[in-house]
Scaffold this motif. Structure first.
Motif, PDB file in Angstrom:
ATOM      1  N   ARG A 234     -23.536  76.524 -36.834  1.00  0.00           N
ATOM      2  CA  ARG A 234     -22.782  76.243 -38.058  1.00  0.00           C
ATOM      3  C   ARG A 234     -23.358  75.023 -38.785  1.00  0.00           C
ATOM      4  N   SER A 238     -25.698  76.609 -44.315  1.00  0.00           N
ATOM      5  CA  SER A 238     -25.613  77.753 -45.224  1.00  0.00           C
ATOM      6  C   SER A 238     -26.632  78.802 -44.813  1.00  0.00           C
ATOM      7  N   ALA A 261     -20.678  81.224 -34.441  1.00  0.00           N
ATOM      8  CA  ALA A 261     -20.109  80.764 -35.715  1.00  0.00           C
ATOM      9  C   ALA A 261     -20.887  81.327 -36.898  1.00  0.00           C
ATOM     10  N   VAL A 262     -22.202  81.460 -36.719  1.00  0.00           N
ATOM     11  CA  VAL A 262     -23.076  81.961 -37.786  1.00  0.00           C
ATOM     12  C   VAL A 262     -22.808  83.450 -38.045  1.00  0.00           C
ATOM     13  N   ASP A 264     -19.929  84.986 -37.226  1.00  0.00           N
ATOM     14  CA  ASP A 264     -18.560  85.064 -37.757  1.00  0.00           C
ATOM     15  C   ASP A 264     -18.512  84.738 -39.246  1.00  0.00           C
ATOM     16  N   SER A 265     -19.425  83.855 -39.703  1.00  0.00           N
ATOM     17  CA  SER A 265     -19.461  83.495 -41.124  1.00  0.00           C
ATOM     18  C   SER A 265     -20.193  84.544 -41.960  1.00  0.00           C
ATOM     19  N   TRP A 267     -23.434  85.112 -41.885  1.00  0.00           N
ATOM     20  CA  TRP A 267     -24.780  84.678 -42.296  1.00  0.00           C
ATOM     21  C   TRP A 267     -25.879  85.494 -41.624  1.00  0.00           C
TER      22      TRP A 267
END
Length: 349
Positions: A234, A238, A261-262, A264-265, A267
């Protein structure tokens, strides 16, 4: 009561798809060899499919003493019911002491179904397997049994480790996550003792019909095979910032991976995720960039030979497992690191 004395040997479900053995088959054989040595018994691979006999010697080369082949046109593609019937029949006939299955998409479907049919327990998603005493510490008034399969797996989201045994039923069954166990070095010229076994297959209303098989074409390399991984969390900030990691990976000849986290976002795709709910990797070099190092992530990469962490938070737990740590801003550090690697590579040429 089942007669436990009748059950002997360490058996592995040797997964194959389209006539090609999956890597997990060899990893399980490597572990099975260790367990069989401790129990002074032998290793058998159970090969299920259609026209797959030719794969037996490859299984012998990675540690199978015996290969039981269930070969039938009904087994051409993986379907739950015929495969369950095949493996459960092998277990009831051959009586293995231990049965290992890979925790792949196929294995997670097959393992529980088979364990229910042969009336034994199943420990899912194991990260460690040992032979030992159960209970681990003697309890007054309770028999401590020896030579049990001790199946260890993360529990409660990886915050604790559970060691589970199956002392009263056989076989002792476990599914094992790919990438965790190590295959042995290939034994050149090994020949398998092949036993053909067919329990008979009569399609019934549980046999699904496969209408179409769609294969997704991915242009990314499997991160489990990469020698060098540049992994972002994370803290990268971005999706655009991942270009810094891609530049570094390209310069050093590695692949890019990421934390949960990446994913889940949104990305990066799930197949690039390292960790307890992603893939277990053991590259020669692992760069952890902007990754805090939650226990679930560490579980998936702590076996890497060399871990380099870059994080602006000096208290990040990732530094506890890292061989080298840099506290600082990845936006400044990565371009410099990439440049220096490019220069070093150019100088070598």
């Amino acid at each position: 009561m089942m007669n436990l004395e009748e059950y002997k040997g360490v058996y592995v479900f040797a997964q194959q798809v389209d006539g090609v053995l999956s890597g997990i088959a060899f990893e399980l054989l490597g572990k099975a060899k260790d367990l069989a040595n401790d129990l002074n018994t032998d290793v058998a691979a159970v090969l299920i499919g259609s026209d797959v006999k030719g794969l037996a010697d490859e299984l012998a080369a990675y540690g199978a003493d015996k290969v039981i082949v269930v070969d039938d046109p009904e087994l051409k593609e993986y379907r739950t019911e015929p495969y369950t019937h095949a493996l459960a029949s092998v277990i009831n006939t051959y009586k293995p002491e231990i049965m290992l299955v890979g925790a792949t998409a196929i294995g997670r479907d097959l393992g529980p179904r088979v364990s229910a049919r042969v009336a034994t327990g199943l420990t899912a998603d194991c990260t460690q397997l040992d032979i030992g005493d159960f209970p681990l510490n003697p309890i007054p008034g309770k028999e401590q049994k020896h030579n049990q399969l001790l199946m260890t797996r993360p529990a409660f989201g990886g915050n604790t480790i559970a060691t589970i045994a199956c002392p009263d039923n056989r076989p002792q069954m476990a599914t094992v996550r790919p990438g965790v166990m190590q295959k042995i070095d290939k034994i050149e010229g090994a020949k398998a003792v092949v036993e053909e076994y067919n329990p008979g297959f009569t399609p019934n209303n549980k046999y699904v019909e496969i209408l179409d098989v769609v294969k997704a074409v991915s242009d990314t390399v499997d991160i489990m095979d990469a020698k060098i991984l540049v992994s972002g969390g994370r803290g990268v900030g971005s999706p655009e910032n991942f270009s810094l990691l891609e530049d570094l990976a390209k310069a050093i000849g590695g692949e890019v991976s990421c934390s949960r986290a990446v994913v889940d976002s949104g990305w990066k795709p799930k197949d690039m995720q390292v960790g307890q709910t992603g893939k277990t990797v053991r590259p020669q070099v692992y760069f952890a960039i902007g990754i805090s190092g939650a226990i679930q992530h560490v579980a998936g990469m702590e076996e890497s030979d060399l871990i380099v962490a870059i994080n602006k938070d000096e208290t990040a737990p990732i530094f506890e497992v890292a061989d080298y740590g840099i506290v600082g801003d990845l936006n400044k550090i990565l371009p410099q690191l990439t440049e220096q690697i490019k220069e070093a590579v150019a100088a070598k040429k």
